[in-house]
Design a protein around this motif. Structure first.
Motif, PDB file in Angstrom:
ATOM      1  N   GLN A 588       3.483  86.997  35.778  1.00 24.30           N
ATOM      2  CA  GLN A 588       3.736  87.485  37.133  1.00 24.30           C
ATOM      3  C   GLN A 588       3.229  88.909  37.338  1.00 24.30           C
ATOM      4  N   ALA A 589       3.058  89.635  36.227  1.00 21.69           N
ATOM      5  CA  ALA A 589       2.562  91.016  36.326  1.00 21.69           C
ATOM      6  C   ALA A 589       1.839  91.376  35.035  1.00 21.69           C
ATOM      7  N   SER A 590       0.931  92.337  35.142  1.00 18.77           N
ATOM      8  CA  SER A 590       0.171  92.756  33.962  1.00 18.77           C
ATOM      9  C   SER A 590       0.040  94.269  33.932  1.00 18.77           C
ATOM     10  N   PHE A 591       0.018  94.811  32.711  1.00 17.11           N
ATOM     11  CA  PHE A 591      -0.132  96.250  32.503  1.00 17.11           C
ATOM     12  C   PHE A 591      -1.177  96.465  31.411  1.00 17.11           C
ATOM     13  N   VAL A 592      -2.147  97.309  31.713  1.00 15.41           N
ATOM     14  CA  VAL A 592      -3.218  97.590  30.753  1.00 15.41           C
ATOM     15  C   VAL A 592      -3.313  99.100  30.557  1.00 15.41           C
ATOM     16  N   ILE A 593      -3.351  99.512  29.296  1.00 16.53           N
ATOM     17  CA  ILE A 593      -3.417 100.932  28.954  1.00 16.53           C
ATOM     18  C   ILE A 593      -4.758 101.221  28.304  1.00 16.53           C
ATOM     19  N   ALA A 594      -5.440 102.219  28.825  1.00 15.06           N
ATOM     20  CA  ALA A 594      -6.748 102.601  28.287  1.00 15.06           C
ATOM     21  C   ALA A 594      -6.815 104.112  28.197  1.00 15.06           C
ATOM     22  N   SER A 595      -7.525 104.598  27.188  1.00 14.93           N
ATOM     23  CA  SER A 595      -7.602 106.038  26.940  1.00 14.93           C
ATOM     24  C   SER A 595      -9.006 106.554  27.218  1.00 14.93           C
ATOM     25  N   SER A 596      -9.086 107.717  27.867  1.00 17.45           N
ATOM     26  CA  SER A 596     -10.386 108.345  28.109  1.00 17.45           C
ATOM     27  C   SER A 596     -10.773 109.169  26.884  1.00 17.45           C
ATOM     28  N   GLY A 598     -11.221 112.152  26.970  1.00 18.64           N
ATOM     29  CA  GLY A 598     -10.506 113.415  27.104  1.00 18.64           C
ATOM     30  C   GLY A 598      -9.105 113.260  26.553  1.00 18.64           C
ATOM     31  N   LYS A 599      -8.102 113.759  27.285  1.00 16.36           N
ATOM     32  CA  LYS A 599      -6.718 113.666  26.825  1.00 16.36           C
ATOM     33  C   LYS A 599      -5.864 112.858  27.791  1.00 16.36           C
ATOM     34  N   GLU A 600      -6.504 111.978  28.561  1.00 14.97           N
ATOM     35  CA  GLU A 600      -5.767 111.199  29.554  1.00 14.97           C
ATOM     36  C   GLU A 600      -5.671 109.733  29.170  1.00 14.97           C
ATOM     37  N   VAL A 601      -4.536 109.153  29.506  1.00 16.75           N
ATOM     38  CA  VAL A 601      -4.333 107.718  29.335  1.00 16.75           C
ATOM     39  C   VAL A 601      -4.184 107.109  30.725  1.00 16.75           C
ATOM     40  N   GLN A 602      -4.969 106.085  30.990  1.00 16.53           N
ATOM     41  CA  GLN A 602      -4.938 105.396  32.281  1.00 16.53           C
ATOM     42  C   GLN A 602      -4.125 104.114  32.143  1.00 16.53           C
ATOM     43  N   ILE A 603      -3.185 103.902  33.065  1.00 15.28           N
ATOM     44  CA  ILE A 603      -2.396 102.665  33.081  1.00 15.28           C
ATOM     45  C   ILE A 603      -2.662 101.943  34.392  1.00 15.28           C
ATOM     46  N   SER A 604      -3.146 100.716  34.312  1.00 14.64           N
ATOM     47  CA  SER A 604      -3.378  99.893  35.499  1.00 14.64           C
ATOM     48  C   SER A 604      -2.364  98.759  35.518  1.00 14.64           C
ATOM     49  N   ALA A 605      -1.764  98.536  36.674  1.00  6.30           N
ATOM     50  CA  ALA A 605      -0.730  97.499  36.809  1.00  6.30           C
ATOM     51  C   ALA A 605      -1.076  96.570  37.963  1.00  6.30           C
ATOM     52  N   ARG A 606      -0.876  95.280  37.748  1.00  4.33           N
ATOM     53  CA  ARG A 606      -1.134  94.282  38.776  1.00  4.33           C
ATOM     54  C   ARG A 606       0.047  93.307  38.830  1.00  4.33           C
ATOM     55  N   SER A 607       0.246  92.704  40.011  1.00  8.92           N
ATOM     56  CA  SER A 607       1.359  91.771  40.181  1.00  8.92           C
ATOM     57  C   SER A 607       0.983  90.709  41.201  1.00  8.92           C
ATOM     58  N   LEU A 608       1.619  89.566  41.079  1.00  4.36           N
ATOM     59  CA  LEU A 608       1.432  88.504  42.071  1.00  4.36           C
ATOM     60  C   LEU A 608       2.376  88.674  43.253  1.00  4.36           C
ATOM     61  N   GLY A 609       3.248  89.686  43.197  1.00  2.00           N
ATOM     62  CA  GLY A 609       4.130  89.983  44.330  1.00  2.00           C
ATOM     63  C   GLY A 609       5.604  89.933  44.027  1.00  2.00           C
ATOM     64  N   ASP A 610       6.011  89.143  43.037  1.00  2.00           N
ATOM     65  CA  ASP A 610       7.440  89.045  42.719  1.00  2.00           C
ATOM     66  C   ASP A 610       7.956  90.291  42.000  1.00  2.00           C
ATOM     67  N   ILE A 611       7.095  90.956  41.263  1.00  6.67           N
ATOM     68  CA  ILE A 611       7.458  92.185  40.548  1.00  6.67           C
ATOM     69  C   ILE A 611       6.753  93.351  41.231  1.00  6.67           C
ATOM     70  N   THR A 628      -0.601  96.231  43.344  1.00  6.56           N
ATOM     71  CA  THR A 628      -1.624  97.019  42.661  1.00  6.56           C
ATOM     72  C   THR A 628      -1.154  98.456  42.539  1.00  6.56           C
ATOM     73  N   ALA A 629      -1.067  98.953  41.320  1.00  9.59           N
ATOM     74  CA  ALA A 629      -0.608 100.333  41.117  1.00  9.59           C
ATOM     75  C   ALA A 629      -1.190 100.879  39.822  1.00  9.59           C
ATOM     76  N   GLY A 630      -1.002 102.153  39.613  1.00 13.49           N
ATOM     77  CA  GLY A 630      -1.522 102.757  38.388  1.00 13.49           C
ATOM     78  C   GLY A 630      -1.057 104.190  38.248  1.00 13.49           C
ATOM     79  N   THR A 631      -1.370 104.779  37.115  1.00 17.25           N
ATOM     80  CA  THR A 631      -1.033 106.183  36.874  1.00 17.25           C
ATOM     81  C   THR A 631      -1.909 106.738  35.764  1.00 17.25           C
ATOM     82  N   GLN A 632      -1.923 108.052  35.659  1.00 19.97           N
ATOM     83  CA  GLN A 632      -2.614 108.746  34.575  1.00 19.97           C
ATOM     84  C   GLN A 632      -1.615 109.673  33.903  1.00 19.97           C
ATOM     85  N   ILE A 633      -1.615 109.671  32.576  1.00 19.01           N
ATOM     86  CA  ILE A 633      -0.705 110.540  31.819  1.00 19.01           C
ATOM     87  C   ILE A 633      -1.531 111.348  30.837  1.00 19.01           C
TER      88      ILE A 633
END
Length: 658
Positions: A588-596, A598-611, A628-633
């Motif tokens: 129902q939802a997915s989260f993917v973590i990828a690193s640049s 540099g010193k940043e980690v990108q998190i991409s999140a997707r959902s079919l709507g229930d979450i 559809t959402a995301g963040t950088q840490i």
């Protein structure tokens, strides 16, 4: 000191026993041990005598400085009182202090044993002052101290008396819990819901909304007033607001459950403000919080407390508005602003994507229709836009459209119109300094509104139901001139932005999305050419394969994975992997973590709507939409990011269960 004496006595017993044991096996060694034992005990007796003499000296000095009547008055004072030396050792106290502590024989004890809040370093530094004492035996106290200095610094004493402030603290507590709270509520897309309902059921629909609102108001002692067909104004207390938060504003679920054969689900949004300075200011903040709630897609409550926002709800998708009235009004207003401007600067968000670049080029095309020079501010392209960026740069019409930050600052004048697309957060713009410098700003965005907004914008076109900023700009193009002509290059750029944010017309795609795409196709947008903008290289393909191989399913419905290798720009690949994971059965939802690199980690999140992945990403400093959402840490490892994501997912699921 008393505790020290206990340890000393235990030590002496140990030495005596040890000497007897040693003497049993070796008489000479036992004699040596016995001598050591005698010397140690003798030394301790001398130190104890010195300490007792010192304590007697304190008491004697105190007695000598006051006559009998004064001592009697202080001793019998109906106020807890004690005297300490500068080391915090109690040298005198009265009966009320002993009763308050609940112990007798306090001479020689440290005051900090009973009141950890009292710090002698602060007393010595300030000489006069007070400490707030934590609640003791259902009573609150304030410790007020005075440092009494003597000729000899070692003879300095501290007088401390304790004031019972229980009634005052209870009064403060009562005041805090009874402070007024202003709530402004709005039934989301009331006209659309009303029109979707059969005419004979419309009165029942309106009556059911009002019944639920009044029942909820009565339950929480709300003063409620319906000020229009879809708006309510309410006043309650802080105490009731706490109860509402504990039940997570159950009215949201109640309104959402209404089913009077209405084709569009109904929901409500609220803006809440606890009391701030005056009722007028509190009402204004409540209205502002409602705007935030509506800007995030509705079906939620936004509470502004101490300059921070707290959100509840947000389970529904924004409803697409069938009418284009607002787009037409914004289009006319934008045309007037452009006609009044000398030139135009356009910029999107940092690490621009195809929607940011496509909508930017669309605004440039609008400006050129009106004969205005326009530039796009991009500090540097990235792998997600480099193909389109190079196409635009090599084109005859738009070859000189891109400028960097320093040039943009020189380019800007008091008559320059700054158009910000695909973001509303000033900190996330390509060059935040331009936002600070400009007083003529237009914001065009489709993301759910966050706490930070470009407040000084003169024109805001913010619609969360829209698929993309490119769709919104495409609609504006149609109202700038009676018969607008769009360059095929700009049409393709806008279509690529729509394609990206809808995941090839799968998510957040409404009737108006297809109408916008048809308009662009009519003006020369080539779908095959747009398709090539999404092609990746072999290295990216292998990274995706490795990430997909590391997928694990969390709570039987959420897919989580990470990219093991660092990349120059992980956003595009992470989002593509997250989209791919939604194709797995049961996910129902997915989260993917990828690193640049540099010193940043990108998190991409997707959902079919229930979450609602937006809520989860907001907890990690990001944002987006329900689907559809995301963040950088920054300054975090992949492993730490995985732990944080799992922690927030668990918290979200627990809250949903409640």
């Amino acid at each position: 000191m008393k505790e020290n004496m206990k340890y000393i006595q235990l030590n002496n017993v140990f030495l005596i026993i040890a000497s007897l044991i040693v003497g049993y096996y070796n008489i000479w060694a036992g004699i040596v041990m016995a001598v050591i034992c005698v010397i140690s005990i003798r030394k301790q007796i001398i130190e104890k005598q010195k300490y007792d003499e010192k304590m007697d000296s304190y008491v004697e000095t105190f007695n000598m400085t006051m006559d009998y009547k004064t001592r009697q008055s202080i001793s019998n004072l109906n106020l807890p009182l004690c005297m300490c030396n500068t080391e915090g050792i109690i040298v005198w106290y009265n009966k009320r202090f002993s009763e308050m502590v609940g112990k007798k024989g306090l001479f020689g004890d440290k005051i900090s044993e009973y009141f950890y809040e009292i710090e002698m370093d602060i007393i010595i530094e300030n000489a006069n002052g007070s400490f707030d004492i934590d609640k003791k035996e259902e009573r609150y106290f304030k410790a007020i101290y005075t440092l009494n200095k003597s000729k000899e610094e070692k003879d300095n004493t501290v007088m401390i008396y304790f004031q019972d402030v229980t009634d005052l603290e209870n009064m403060k507590l009562l005041y805090e819990h009874s402070k007024p709270v202003v709530i402004t509520a709005n039934v989301d897309s009331f006209d659309e819901v009303f029109d979707s309902t059969d005419e004979k059921n419309r009165p029942q629909l309106e009556a059911e909304i009002e019944r639920l609102m009044k029942t909820w108001a009565e339950e929480h002692k709300l003063a409620i007033r319906k000020i229009s067909k879809d708006k309510y104004f309410m006043v309650t207390t802080e105490d009731e607001l706490i109860k509402m938060e504990e039940e997570r504003f159950s009215i949201l679920d109640s309104i959402r459950s209404i089913d009077i054969k209405n084709l569009i689900p109904i929901s409500i949004s609220m803006g809440v403000s606890p009391f701030v300075n005056s009722l007028r200011e509190t009402q204004l903040i409540s209205n502002s919080a409602l705007d935030i709630s509506l800007g995030r897609g509705g079906d939620q409550v936004a509470i502004k407390r101490n300059d921070k926002y707290f959100f509840y709800g947000g389970k529904s998708k924004a409803i697409e508005k069938k009418t284009r009235v607002k787009a037409r009004i914004i289009g006319y207003a934008l045309r007037d602003l452009l006609n009044e401007s000398k030139n135009v600067l356009v910029m999107g968000h940092q690490f621009p994507d195809l929607d940011s670049l496509g909508s930017s080029l669309g605004v440039v095309a609008i400006a050129e229709m009106l004969g205005k020079e326009a530039k796009i501010v991009i500090e540097a392209p990235n792998s997600s836009i480099d193909v389109l960026y190079n196409r635009i740069k090599s084109s005859e019409e738009y070859g000189n459209v891109f400028i960097k930050s320093e040039e943009a600052i020189r380019y800007m004048t008091s008559d320059t119109l700054l158009v910000v697309v695909d973001t509303h957060n000033p900190k996330f713009t390509e060059v935040p300094r331009l936002v600070d410098k400009s007083d003529r700003i237009v914001v065009i965005d489709h993301h759910r509104r966050g706490p930070e907004f470009i407040e000084k914008a003169v024109l805001v076109y913010h619609e969360t139901y829209a698929s993309s900023a490119s769709e919104m700009v495409t609609e504006l193009v149609q109202y700038i001139k009676e018969r607008p002509k769009l360059n095929p290059q700009a049409a393709e750029a806008l279509l690529s932005g729509i394609t990206l944010d809808t995941k090839n017309f799968t998510f957040k795609t409404g009737v108006r999305t297809f109408e916008a795409a048809a308009f662009l196709r009519k003006h020369g947008a080539d779908t095959v050419s747009v398709k090539t903008l999404f092609q990746g290289d072999m290295e990216s393909f292998m990274i995706k394969a490795e990430a997909l191989n590391k997928v694990r399913i969390f709570e039987e419905k959420i897919a989580i994975t990470y990219c093991p290798k660092t990349m120059d720009n992980p956003q595009l690949i992470a989002s593509q992997i997250a989209d791919e994971l939604l194709n797995l059965k049961g996910v129902q939802a997915s989260f993917v973590i990828a690193s640049s690199r540099g010193k940043e980690v990108q998190i991409s999140a997707r959902s079919l709507g229930d979450i609602n992945v937006q809520i989860i990403m907001e907890k990690l400093g990001g944002g987006g939409h329900i689907e559809t959402a995301g963040t950088q840490i920054r300054d975090i490892t992949i492993e730490e990011a995985l732990d944080k994501v799992e922690e927030q997912i668990s918290l979200y699921l627990k809250e949903e269960e409640k």
